[in-house]
Design a protein around this motif. Structure first.
Motif, PDB file in Angstrom:
ATOM      1  N   GLU A 132       3.973  -8.062  65.019  1.00 39.30           N
ATOM      2  CA  GLU A 132       3.931  -9.509  64.781  1.00 39.30           C
ATOM      3  C   GLU A 132       2.545 -10.118  64.970  1.00 39.30           C
ATOM      4  OE1 GLU A 132       7.106 -11.130  67.197  1.00 39.30           O
ATOM      5  OE2 GLU A 132       8.585 -10.639  65.658  1.00 39.30           O
ATOM      6  N   ALA A 133       1.521  -9.287  65.042  1.00 39.71           N
ATOM      7  CA  ALA A 133       0.150  -9.799  65.065  1.00 39.71           C
ATOM      8  C   ALA A 133      -0.313 -10.067  63.632  1.00 39.71           C
ATOM      9  CB  ALA A 133      -0.779  -8.805  65.756  1.00 39.71           C
ATOM     10  N   ALA A 134      -1.378 -10.871  63.502  1.00 38.30           N
ATOM     11  CA  ALA A 134      -1.857 -11.286  62.184  1.00 38.30           C
ATOM     12  C   ALA A 134      -3.199 -10.651  61.849  1.00 38.30           C
ATOM     13  CB  ALA A 134      -1.983 -12.807  62.130  1.00 38.30           C
ATOM     14  N   CYS A 135      -3.474 -10.569  60.558  1.00 37.27           N
ATOM     15  CA  CYS A 135      -4.757 -10.038  60.098  1.00 37.27           C
ATOM     16  C   CYS A 135      -5.166 -10.739  58.810  1.00 37.27           C
ATOM     17  CB  CYS A 135      -4.660  -8.530  59.849  1.00 37.27           C
ATOM     18  SG  CYS A 135      -3.621  -8.091  58.421  1.00 37.27           S
ATOM     19  N   GLU A 136      -6.426 -10.589  58.454  1.00 41.73           N
ATOM     20  CA  GLU A 136      -6.926 -10.985  57.138  1.00 41.73           C
ATOM     21  C   GLU A 136      -6.894  -9.743  56.256  1.00 41.73           C
ATOM     22  OE1 GLU A 136      -8.596 -13.479  54.153  1.00 41.73           O
ATOM     23  OE2 GLU A 136      -7.739 -13.968  56.109  1.00 41.73           O
ATOM     24  N   ILE A 137      -6.203  -9.838  55.128  1.00 39.95           N
ATOM     25  CA  ILE A 137      -6.175  -8.720  54.180  1.00 39.95           C
ATOM     26  C   ILE A 137      -7.438  -8.789  53.336  1.00 39.95           C
ATOM     27  CG2 ILE A 137      -4.981  -7.726  52.203  1.00 39.95           C
ATOM     28  CD1 ILE A 137      -2.356  -8.741  53.406  1.00 39.95           C
ATOM     29  N   LEU A 138      -8.261  -7.748  53.435  1.00 37.73           N
ATOM     30  CA  LEU A 138      -9.540  -7.715  52.728  1.00 37.73           C
ATOM     31  C   LEU A 138      -9.446  -7.015  51.377  1.00 37.73           C
ATOM     32  CD1 LEU A 138     -11.842  -6.792  55.766  1.00 37.73           C
ATOM     33  CD2 LEU A 138     -11.359  -9.067  54.841  1.00 37.73           C
ATOM     34  N   ASP A 139      -8.640  -5.961  51.316  1.00 39.18           N
ATOM     35  CA  ASP A 139      -8.577  -5.171  50.085  1.00 39.18           C
ATOM     36  C   ASP A 139      -7.411  -4.194  50.187  1.00 39.18           C
ATOM     37  OD1 ASP A 139      -9.323  -4.287  47.592  1.00 39.18           O
ATOM     38  OD2 ASP A 139     -10.826  -2.880  48.327  1.00 39.18           O
ATOM     39  N   ILE A 140      -6.979  -3.697  49.035  1.00 40.73           N
ATOM     40  CA  ILE A 140      -5.963  -2.656  48.979  1.00 40.73           C
ATOM     41  C   ILE A 140      -6.635  -1.388  48.468  1.00 40.73           C
ATOM     42  CG2 ILE A 140      -3.744  -1.951  48.045  1.00 40.73           C
ATOM     43  CD1 ILE A 140      -3.601  -4.443  49.762  1.00 40.73           C
ATOM     44  N   ASP A 141      -6.457  -0.277  49.189  1.00 46.54           N
ATOM     45  CA  ASP A 141      -7.046   1.003  48.811  1.00 46.54           C
ATOM     46  C   ASP A 141      -5.927   2.040  48.768  1.00 46.54           C
ATOM     47  OD1 ASP A 141      -8.493   3.273  48.389  1.00 46.54           O
ATOM     48  OD2 ASP A 141      -9.801   3.077  50.137  1.00 46.54           O
ATOM     49  N   GLY A 142      -5.291   2.144  47.610  1.00 44.24           N
ATOM     50  CA  GLY A 142      -4.170   3.058  47.489  1.00 44.24           C
ATOM     51  C   GLY A 142      -3.024   2.628  48.372  1.00 44.24           C
ATOM     52  N   ASP A 143      -2.543   3.549  49.181  1.00 45.88           N
ATOM     53  CA  ASP A 143      -1.420   3.248  50.067  1.00 45.88           C
ATOM     54  C   ASP A 143      -1.867   2.613  51.375  1.00 45.88           C
ATOM     55  OD1 ASP A 143       0.493   4.331  48.307  1.00 45.88           O
ATOM     56  OD2 ASP A 143       0.012   6.359  49.000  1.00 45.88           O
ATOM     57  N   LYS A 152      -8.922  -7.086  58.657  1.00 48.26           N
ATOM     58  CA  LYS A 152      -9.719  -7.499  59.808  1.00 48.26           C
ATOM     59  C   LYS A 152      -8.823  -8.350  60.684  1.00 48.26           C
ATOM     60  CE  LYS A 152     -13.939  -9.804  61.384  1.00 48.26           C
ATOM     61  NZ  LYS A 152     -14.261  -8.727  62.341  1.00 48.26           N
ATOM     62  N   SER A 153      -8.763  -7.996  61.968  1.00 47.71           N
ATOM     63  CA  SER A 153      -7.916  -8.731  62.906  1.00 47.71           C
ATOM     64  C   SER A 153      -8.618  -8.788  64.247  1.00 47.71           C
ATOM     65  CB  SER A 153      -6.557  -8.035  63.054  1.00 47.71           C
ATOM     66  OG  SER A 153      -5.730  -8.734  63.960  1.00 47.71           O
ATOM     67  N   GLY A 154      -8.866 -10.002  64.731  1.00 46.75           N
ATOM     68  CA  GLY A 154      -9.647 -10.125  65.954  1.00 46.75           C
ATOM     69  C   GLY A 154     -11.025  -9.520  65.737  1.00 46.75           C
ATOM     70  N   GLU A 155     -11.415  -8.608  66.609  1.00 47.02           N
ATOM     71  CA  GLU A 155     -12.711  -7.942  66.483  1.00 47.02           C
ATOM     72  C   GLU A 155     -12.605  -6.593  65.779  1.00 47.02           C
ATOM     73  OE1 GLU A 155     -14.384  -7.625  70.347  1.00 47.02           O
ATOM     74  OE2 GLU A 155     -14.431  -9.789  70.703  1.00 47.02           O
ATOM     75  N   VAL A 156     -11.423  -6.269  65.267  1.00 51.32           N
ATOM     76  CA  VAL A 156     -11.193  -4.947  64.686  1.00 51.32           C
ATOM     77  C   VAL A 156     -11.129  -5.030  63.172  1.00 51.32           C
ATOM     78  CG1 VAL A 156      -9.723  -2.903  64.718  1.00 51.32           C
ATOM     79  CG2 VAL A 156      -9.835  -4.374  66.732  1.00 51.32           C
ATOM     80  N   GLU A 157     -11.849  -4.130  62.501  1.00 50.53           N
ATOM     81  CA  GLU A 157     -11.766  -3.989  61.051  1.00 50.53           C
ATOM     82  C   GLU A 157     -11.477  -2.537  60.723  1.00 50.53           C
ATOM     83  OE1 GLU A 157     -14.489  -4.534  56.996  1.00 50.53           O
ATOM     84  OE2 GLU A 157     -14.958  -5.707  58.811  1.00 50.53           O
ATOM     85  N   GLY A 158     -10.518  -2.313  59.846  1.00 58.63           N
ATOM     86  CA  GLY A 158     -10.173  -0.945  59.484  1.00 58.63           C
ATOM     87  C   GLY A 158      -9.015  -0.928  58.517  1.00 58.63           C
ATOM     88  N   SER A 179      -2.190 -20.368  67.575  1.00 62.04           N
ATOM     89  CA  SER A 179      -2.752 -19.025  67.612  1.00 62.04           C
ATOM     90  C   SER A 179      -1.709 -17.983  67.260  1.00 62.04           C
ATOM     91  CB  SER A 179      -3.312 -18.743  69.016  1.00 62.04           C
ATOM     92  OG  SER A 179      -3.809 -17.429  69.108  1.00 62.04           O
ATOM     93  N   LEU A 180      -2.173 -16.922  66.621  1.00 60.89           N
ATOM     94  CA  LEU A 180      -1.365 -15.746  66.351  1.00 60.89           C
ATOM     95  C   LEU A 180      -1.998 -14.559  67.062  1.00 60.89           C
ATOM     96  CD1 LEU A 180      -0.983 -16.357  62.532  1.00 60.89           C
ATOM     97  CD2 LEU A 180       0.892 -16.465  64.162  1.00 60.89           C
ATOM     98  N   LYS A 181      -1.190 -13.610  67.470  1.00 62.53           N
ATOM     99  CA  LYS A 181      -1.730 -12.412  68.092  1.00 62.53           C
ATOM    100  C   LYS A 181      -2.610 -11.657  67.104  1.00 62.53           C
ATOM    101  CE  LYS A 181       2.125 -10.427  69.325  1.00 62.53           C
ATOM    102  NZ  LYS A 181       3.061  -9.460  69.939  1.00 62.53           N
ATOM    103  N   THR A 182      -3.611 -10.956  67.616  1.00 67.35           N
ATOM    104  CA  THR A 182      -4.485 -10.152  66.766  1.00 67.35           C
ATOM    105  C   THR A 182      -4.591  -8.742  67.328  1.00 67.35           C
ATOM    106  OG1 THR A 182      -6.427 -10.940  67.983  1.00 67.35           O
ATOM    107  CG2 THR A 182      -5.843 -12.122  65.954  1.00 67.35           C
ATOM    108  N   ALA A 183      -5.288  -7.886  66.597  1.00 62.67           N
ATOM    109  CA  ALA A 183      -5.450  -6.491  66.994  1.00 62.67           C
ATOM    110  C   ALA A 183      -6.360  -6.368  68.206  1.00 62.67           C
ATOM    111  CB  ALA A 183      -6.023  -5.683  65.827  1.00 62.67           C
ATOM    112  N   MET A 184      -6.315  -5.199  68.816  1.00 64.50           N
ATOM    113  CA  MET A 184      -7.132  -4.916  69.994  1.00 64.50           C
ATOM    114  C   MET A 184      -8.034  -3.726  69.738  1.00 64.50           C
ATOM    115  SD  MET A 184      -4.032  -5.571  72.571  1.00 64.50           S
ATOM    116  CE  MET A 184      -2.967  -5.098  71.213  1.00 64.50           C
ATOM    117  N   THR A 185      -9.269  -3.816  70.215  1.00 69.80           N
ATOM    118  CA  THR A 185     -10.217  -2.731  70.039  1.00 69.80           C
ATOM    119  C   THR A 185      -9.878  -1.562  70.958  1.00 69.80           C
ATOM    120  OG1 THR A 185     -11.735  -3.518  71.748  1.00 69.80           O
ATOM    121  CG2 THR A 185     -12.051  -4.381  69.513  1.00 69.80           C
ATOM    122  N   LEU A 186     -10.449  -0.429  70.632  1.00 71.73           N
ATOM    123  CA  LEU A 186     -10.313   0.746  71.483  1.00 71.73           C
ATOM    124  C   LEU A 186     -11.657   1.077  72.123  1.00 71.73           C
ATOM    125  CD1 LEU A 186      -8.021   3.172  69.448  1.00 71.73           C
ATOM    126  CD2 LEU A 186      -7.430   1.673  71.344  1.00 71.73           C
TER     127      LEU A 186
END
Length: 356
Positions: free
Chosen positions: A110-121, A126-132, A219-226
């Protein structure tokens, strides 16, 4: 800026430019994630007229009104929003579009992200400080994502100054029960976001902050870095193992009284279950745990040591120190297990239960 949500929402409804977009998603099962299949939904949004006469009647829970203003990104910070749709736990975020790629973050349910692109499947996010990249199968997008965002969004207050005072009641004469670090984000309770004194949740405890010293946002929850913990010299393998083990549960649920690292745990349940795996048996109580080891100073802290926090001098919260000035802890219902600065509020006691 304080209370910018209300004004921003009015501005959006009156002047927002509406964008057409379409998100194409396909399915891919990340072999490192065992969550149930939930297909992403493609969405198309078309421009629509805004009824200016209805602005005063619109509330943030009015799904139809909010769906009309898709540049709600001005409020949420998203243009092409996606919502993580896993049954429990976290969705892996990887460096590239492959299940073999390096893990760079955890995307909570239930966290949120910005959809940047679709690459196949795979979907580039990008969510919070995480992009991937995440498996597209586990994202809600389009209209359904906006509607879900409305359902999930919560008001939060962010401290604008260090030493933010959290009081037992909403007045300056009331007892100071916590002091929070600048930038610390806390959940607002009971729709008090427009009040002079805002009721907040600090690690499951209720208190009040003066609206003058916080920013209020939806606010919506976002991803967490590792980001790996920075271990000091002389730290034993077992201490490193404890921290790495604890970090894998970041993003999992907080449940008061819970003892399950995967299905829900509270602060002392979290430390109890982590330490049990290394032969240290603690009580299911932060106050009791504070007396089940050797008291140390903050200058003596090593990864794997316990840090205790409280209200009015009484301990009610515990965390595991992971090095680099950070802790991992089961914080609250909204954030679940998370990483924080160890001085996000003032520690009451530090205890060593691992001896090496």
């Amino acid at each position: 800026m304080n209370r910018r949500v209300v004004s921003a929402f009015t501005l959006v409804c009156a002047t927002a430019l509406l964008f057409d977009y379409c998100v194409d998603t396909r399915t891919y099962l990340d072999k490192n994630n065992s969550n149930d299949n939930v297909s992403a939904v493609a969405g198309v949004v078309s421009a629509a007229a805004v009824d200016l006469s209805a602005i005063e009647e619109i509330s943030v829970t009015d799904s139809n009104a909010i769906a009309t203003a898709k540049s709600l990104g001005d409020i949420y910070g998203y243009n092409n929003i996606g919502i993580c749709n896993v049954s429990e736990g976290n969705l892996n975020i990887r460096e590239s579009a492959s299940s073999d790629a390096k893990l760079v973050g955890k995307f909570p349910a239930e966290a949120a992200c910005e959809i940047l692109d679709i690459d196949g499947d795979w979907t580039h996010i990008k969510s919070g400080e995480v992009e991937g990249y995440v498996s597209s199968e586990y994202l809600i997008s389009g209209d359904d994502a906006w509607d879900k965002a409305v359902e999930l969004a919560e008001y939060v207050a962010t401290a604008k100054t260090g030493g933010l005072r959290v009081r037992a009641e909403g007045n300056t004469e009331s007892e100071i029960i916590y002091q929070l670090a600048e930038g610390e984000e806390i959940v607002i309770l009971d729709n008090t976001q427009d009040d002079e004194w805002i009721k907040v949740d600090v690690d499951g405890d209720e208190g009040y902050v003066c609206a003058e010293y916080v920013d209020v946002d939806l606010s919506l929850k976002t991803a967490m870095t590792l980001t790996e913990a920075r271990y000091g010299a002389g730290v034993s393998d077992v201490r490193m193992a404890i921290c790495e083990n604890a970090l894998q549960y970041v993003g999992n649920r907080y449940v008061w009284g819970g003892t399950s690292l995967t299905h829900g745990v509270d602060c002392s349940g979290f430390t109890m279950q982590i330490m049990r795996q290394y032969g240290v048996y603690l009580s299911h109580s932060s106050r009791a745990q504070a007396n089940e080891g050797t008291k140390i100073s903050t200058s003596e802290l090593k990864p794997g040591d316990l840090i205790f926090y409280g209200k009015g001098g009484s301990i009610n919260h515990v965390a595991i120190y992971i090095g680099g000035g950070q802790i991992v802890h089961a914080s609250n219902r909204r954030d679940g297990i998370k990483i924080s600065n160890y001085m996000y509020r003032t520690p009451i006691k530090c205890v060593r239960v691992i001896y090496d």
